[in-house]
Design a protein around this motif. Structure first.
Motif, PDB file in Angstrom:
ATOM      1  N   ALA A 134      68.833  40.994  70.458  1.00 32.13           N
ATOM      2  CA  ALA A 134      68.338  40.563  69.044  1.00 32.13           C
ATOM      3  C   ALA A 134      67.204  41.449  68.329  1.00 32.13           C
ATOM      4  CB  ALA A 134      68.044  38.775  69.105  1.00 32.13           C
ATOM      5  N   LEU A 135      66.250  41.309  69.230  1.00 25.32           N
ATOM      6  CA  LEU A 135      64.969  42.023  68.584  1.00 25.32           C
ATOM      7  C   LEU A 135      65.439  43.549  68.290  1.00 25.32           C
ATOM      8  CD1 LEU A 135      61.840  42.439  68.294  1.00 25.32           C
ATOM      9  CD2 LEU A 135      61.876  42.881  70.823  1.00 25.32           C
ATOM     10  N   THR A 136      66.102  44.153  69.018  1.00 24.92           N
ATOM     11  CA  THR A 136      66.856  45.554  68.943  1.00 24.92           C
ATOM     12  C   THR A 136      67.511  45.713  67.419  1.00 24.92           C
ATOM     13  OG1 THR A 136      66.836  45.990  71.166  1.00 24.92           O
ATOM     14  CG2 THR A 136      68.015  47.484  69.733  1.00 24.92           C
ATOM     15  N   GLY A 137      68.252  44.805  67.357  1.00 20.92           N
ATOM     16  CA  GLY A 137      69.008  44.676  66.106  1.00 20.92           C
ATOM     17  C   GLY A 137      67.968  44.435  64.648  1.00 20.92           C
ATOM     18  N   ILE A 138      67.086  43.316  64.874  1.00 19.54           N
ATOM     19  CA  ILE A 138      66.462  43.163  63.792  1.00 19.54           C
ATOM     20  C   ILE A 138      65.280  44.115  63.512  1.00 19.54           C
ATOM     21  CG2 ILE A 138      64.378  41.700  63.075  1.00 19.54           C
ATOM     22  CD1 ILE A 138      65.928  39.258  64.751  1.00 19.54           C
ATOM     23  N   ARG A 168      63.192  47.411  56.950  1.00 18.43           N
ATOM     24  CA  ARG A 168      62.609  48.547  56.268  1.00 18.43           C
ATOM     25  C   ARG A 168      61.202  48.832  56.568  1.00 18.43           C
ATOM     26  NH1 ARG A 168      65.606  45.982  51.690  1.00 18.43           N
ATOM     27  NH2 ARG A 168      67.456  47.237  51.392  1.00 18.43           N
ATOM     28  N   ARG A 169      60.444  47.819  56.105  1.00 17.89           N
ATOM     29  CA  ARG A 169      58.915  48.150  56.223  1.00 17.89           C
ATOM     30  C   ARG A 169      58.265  46.808  56.875  1.00 17.89           C
ATOM     31  NH1 ARG A 169      56.517  52.204  53.057  1.00 17.89           N
ATOM     32  NH2 ARG A 169      54.687  51.616  54.423  1.00 17.89           N
ATOM     33  N   GLY A 170      59.045  45.634  56.743  1.00 14.76           N
ATOM     34  CA  GLY A 170      57.972  44.497  57.051  1.00 14.76           C
ATOM     35  C   GLY A 170      58.822  43.743  58.407  1.00 14.76           C
ATOM     36  N   LEU A 171      57.751  43.207  59.315  1.00 14.94           N
ATOM     37  CA  LEU A 171      58.417  42.278  60.487  1.00 14.94           C
ATOM     38  C   LEU A 171      57.318  41.322  60.590  1.00 14.94           C
ATOM     39  CD1 LEU A 171      60.484  42.159  62.748  1.00 14.94           C
ATOM     40  CD2 LEU A 171      58.780  43.258  64.184  1.00 14.94           C
ATOM     41  N   TRP A 172      57.671  39.989  60.684  1.00 18.32           N
ATOM     42  CA  TRP A 172      56.893  38.854  60.743  1.00 18.32           C
ATOM     43  C   TRP A 172      57.302  38.146  62.263  1.00 18.32           C
ATOM     44  CZ3 TRP A 172      58.878  40.629  56.286  1.00 18.32           C
ATOM     45  CH2 TRP A 172      58.277  40.763  55.290  1.00 18.32           C
ATOM     46  N   ILE A 173      56.216  38.041  63.011  1.00 19.49           N
ATOM     47  CA  ILE A 173      56.308  37.391  64.344  1.00 19.49           C
ATOM     48  C   ILE A 173      55.514  36.141  64.515  1.00 19.49           C
ATOM     49  CG2 ILE A 173      56.440  37.694  66.946  1.00 19.49           C
ATOM     50  CD1 ILE A 173      56.507  40.605  66.486  1.00 19.49           C
ATOM     51  N   CYS A 174      56.232  34.997  64.910  1.00 19.41           N
ATOM     52  CA  CYS A 174      55.577  34.024  65.294  1.00 19.41           C
ATOM     53  C   CYS A 174      55.892  33.664  66.703  1.00 19.41           C
ATOM     54  CB  CYS A 174      55.932  32.599  64.344  1.00 19.41           C
ATOM     55  SG  CYS A 174      54.961  31.017  64.903  1.00 19.41           S
ATOM     56  N   ALA A 200      60.447  50.238  70.690  1.00 20.89           N
ATOM     57  CA  ALA A 200      61.234  50.157  69.542  1.00 20.89           C
ATOM     58  C   ALA A 200      60.020  49.601  68.516  1.00 20.89           C
ATOM     59  CB  ALA A 200      62.480  48.898  69.564  1.00 20.89           C
ATOM     60  N   LEU A 201      59.118  48.792  68.699  1.00 18.70           N
ATOM     61  CA  LEU A 201      58.044  48.530  67.903  1.00 18.70           C
ATOM     62  C   LEU A 201      57.105  49.797  67.655  1.00 18.70           C
ATOM     63  CD1 LEU A 201      57.212  44.923  69.512  1.00 18.70           C
ATOM     64  CD2 LEU A 201      57.715  45.481  66.957  1.00 18.70           C
ATOM     65  N   ARG A 202      56.971  50.519  68.443  1.00 14.56           N
ATOM     66  CA  ARG A 202      55.942  51.595  68.258  1.00 14.56           C
ATOM     67  C   ARG A 202      56.752  52.578  67.353  1.00 14.56           C
ATOM     68  NH1 ARG A 202      55.488  56.984  69.498  1.00 14.56           N
ATOM     69  NH2 ARG A 202      53.363  57.740  69.555  1.00 14.56           N
ATOM     70  N   ARG A 203      57.875  52.899  67.209  1.00 11.71           N
ATOM     71  CA  ARG A 203      59.041  53.689  66.355  1.00 11.71           C
ATOM     72  C   ARG A 203      58.886  52.886  65.109  1.00 11.71           C
ATOM     73  NH1 ARG A 203      62.517  53.924  70.797  1.00 11.71           N
ATOM     74  NH2 ARG A 203      63.819  52.078  70.070  1.00 11.71           N
ATOM     75  N   PHE A 204      58.848  51.854  64.732  1.00 10.02           N
ATOM     76  CA  PHE A 204      59.027  51.051  63.724  1.00 10.02           C
ATOM     77  C   PHE A 204      57.545  51.224  63.006  1.00 10.02           C
ATOM     78  CE2 PHE A 204      58.013  46.911  61.562  1.00 10.02           C
ATOM     79  CZ  PHE A 204      58.997  47.189  60.482  1.00 10.02           C
ATOM     80  N   ALA A 205      56.651  51.093  63.641  1.00 15.20           N
ATOM     81  CA  ALA A 205      55.113  51.323  63.227  1.00 15.20           C
ATOM     82  C   ALA A 205      54.901  52.408  62.828  1.00 15.20           C
ATOM     83  CB  ALA A 205      53.978  50.627  64.290  1.00 15.20           C
ATOM     84  N   VAL A 206      55.150  53.572  63.757  1.00 17.23           N
ATOM     85  CA  VAL A 206      54.780  55.058  63.261  1.00 17.23           C
ATOM     86  C   VAL A 206      55.821  55.387  62.177  1.00 17.23           C
ATOM     87  CG1 VAL A 206      55.403  57.172  64.225  1.00 17.23           C
ATOM     88  CG2 VAL A 206      54.261  55.522  65.767  1.00 17.23           C
ATOM     89  N   GLY A 207      56.661  54.601  62.019  1.00 16.55           N
ATOM     90  CA  GLY A 207      57.778  55.229  60.812  1.00 16.55           C
ATOM     91  C   GLY A 207      57.184  54.479  59.502  1.00 16.55           C
ATOM     92  N   GLY A 208      56.205  53.922  59.605  1.00 19.43           N
ATOM     93  CA  GLY A 208      55.466  53.013  58.365  1.00 19.43           C
ATOM     94  C   GLY A 208      55.457  51.488  58.267  1.00 19.43           C
ATOM     95  N   LEU A 231      61.026  35.682  65.103  1.00 17.31           N
ATOM     96  CA  LEU A 231      60.898  36.890  63.994  1.00 17.31           C
ATOM     97  C   LEU A 231      61.707  37.161  63.023  1.00 17.31           C
ATOM     98  CD1 LEU A 231      62.684  39.354  65.415  1.00 17.31           C
ATOM     99  CD2 LEU A 231      61.288  38.776  67.382  1.00 17.31           C
ATOM    100  N   VAL A 232      61.382  37.721  61.991  1.00 19.85           N
ATOM    101  CA  VAL A 232      62.215  37.936  60.765  1.00 19.85           C
ATOM    102  C   VAL A 232      61.831  39.165  60.277  1.00 19.85           C
ATOM    103  CG1 VAL A 232      60.436  36.508  59.229  1.00 19.85           C
ATOM    104  CG2 VAL A 232      62.951  36.926  58.823  1.00 19.85           C
ATOM    105  N   ASN A 233      62.797  40.129  59.509  1.00 22.41           N
ATOM    106  CA  ASN A 233      62.234  41.268  58.775  1.00 22.41           C
ATOM    107  C   ASN A 233      62.447  41.408  57.407  1.00 22.41           C
ATOM    108  OD1 ASN A 233      65.231  41.535  58.527  1.00 22.41           O
ATOM    109  ND2 ASN A 233      65.523  42.974  60.152  1.00 22.41           N
ATOM    110  N   ASP A 234      62.390  42.366  56.846  1.00 21.60           N
ATOM    111  CA  ASP A 234      62.385  42.262  55.336  1.00 21.60           C
ATOM    112  C   ASP A 234      63.946  42.720  54.794  1.00 21.60           C
ATOM    113  OD1 ASP A 234      62.311  44.901  56.288  1.00 21.60           O
ATOM    114  OD2 ASP A 234      60.704  45.699  54.739  1.00 21.60           O
ATOM    115  N   ARG A 235      64.803  42.689  55.905  1.00 20.38           N
ATOM    116  CA  ARG A 235      66.287  42.988  55.449  1.00 20.38           C
ATOM    117  C   ARG A 235      67.214  41.870  55.909  1.00 20.38           C
ATOM    118  NH1 ARG A 235      68.667  48.865  56.160  1.00 20.38           N
ATOM    119  NH2 ARG A 235      70.093  47.841  55.107  1.00 20.38           N
TER     120      ARG A 235
END
Length: 302
Positions: free
Chosen positions: A160-164, A169-175, A192-200, A249-253
């Motif tokens: 589930a985390l991998t898919g989200i 795109r640019r935003g991820l919110w985790i509680c 995966a989080l590192r790739r997301f962060a490095v990608g902006g 956790l929720v993303n911007d898409r």
């Protein structure tokens, strides 16, 4: 469906498409993966399936996949020279679109163990034990279409985390209560989080108990210290917020993963659930505003 020098079509006439289907599948499954030819051909079922084919600009077949009558995706194959160029994603999207057109509510598949990440990025979750099929280790996976997918256990939570993350795109919110040991400290999740962060990407994390992951030397804290512009942590202190047992956790898409009890992995997820994603982002924001910055999680000197 033109993209990156190839196109994907739905097969209308199985007999005329059979040579192209066999050319790709025999190259991948028989010659590359040593699956017996008689087993790969599946002569009885194949004509009953719905197939898609990918062709390069010169009209040569480069990839294929099928939907079986029992609502299973199978025989996904892409020639080696075309892997990593979006062909598999396009084939899978075409199969999912066809399944939805048929009114199917669920599709399943048997993924080779090495390919589970690919399917997780498109909303599929694993279930059951691993098994051997045609001499290759496989994992059963499924996805509900147009509905939340139940998450049961750690491996499904990681999927589930991998898919989200893959769809963000640019935003991820985790509680999270204490940075989800067993999930957010998994090597695959941190990568995966590192790739997301490095990608902006920008990651905001709300914690109920920031001291617990600090004591545990959670790897996500170390990653955040190396990428301080991408990660921000805040601690929940208001009683009304502390009493909320959920984690999410929720993303911007439109992707989300929600757990009614934050100390468990069981919950629901969906990569295309717009209304629920908007609801969770709206739920996050006022708690974030009330929370305090976790200065204790920053690297020394920052």
């Amino acid at each position: 469906m033109p993209a990156l020098g190839f196109r994907v079509i739905a097969v209308e006439d199985y007999a005329s498409a059979q040579p192209a289907l066999r050319a790709v599948r025999e190259a991948v499954f028989v010659r590359e993966q040593n699956v017996p030819l008689a087993l790969e051909l599946d002569a009885e079922r194949d004509p009953q399936c719905q197939h898609v084919l990918a062709f390069d600009e010169s009209g040569e077949p480069i990839g294929t996949g099928r939907l079986t009558p029992d609502r299973r995706i199978g025989r996904m194959a892409v020639l080696g020279a075309w892997r990593g160029r979006g062909v598999g994603e396009a084939l899978l999207a075409a199969l999912l679109e066809r399944a939805q057109t048929l009114g199917w509510r669920e599709v399943s598949l048997h993924s080779q163990a090495s390919a589970t990440g690919f399917y997780a990025r498109h909303g599929f979750l694993p279930f059951g034990e691993r098994f051997v099929e045609a001499g290759i280790e496989h994992v059963a996976m499924y996805r509900l279409l147009g509905a939340p997918n139940p998450v049961d256990g750690r491996e499904a939570a990681l999927a589930a985390l991998t898919g989200i993350l893959a769809q963000a795109r640019r935003g991820l919110w985790i509680c999270s209560r204490e940075l989800d040991p067993g999930l957010l400290d998994r090597a695959e999740a941190v990568a995966a989080l590192r790739r997301f962060a490095v990608g902006g990407g920008q990651v905001r994390v709300l914690l109920h108990d920031p001291a617990a992951p600090q004591r545990a030397l959670a790897p996500l804290i170390g990653l955040a210290q190396r990428l301080p512009t991408a990660f921000e942590f805040r601690a929940i202190e208001e009683t009304v917020d502390q009493n909320d047992p959920a984690a999410y956790l929720v993303n911007d898409r439109d992707g989300w993963y929600y757990r009614p009890l934050g100390h468990r992995f069981d919950g629901e997820t969906r990569i295309d659930g717009g209304p629920r994603a908007r609801q969770l982002r709206a739920r996050f924001e006022p708690v974030w505003e009330r929370a305090r910055p976790c200065t204790e999680l920053r690297a020394l000197g920052i």
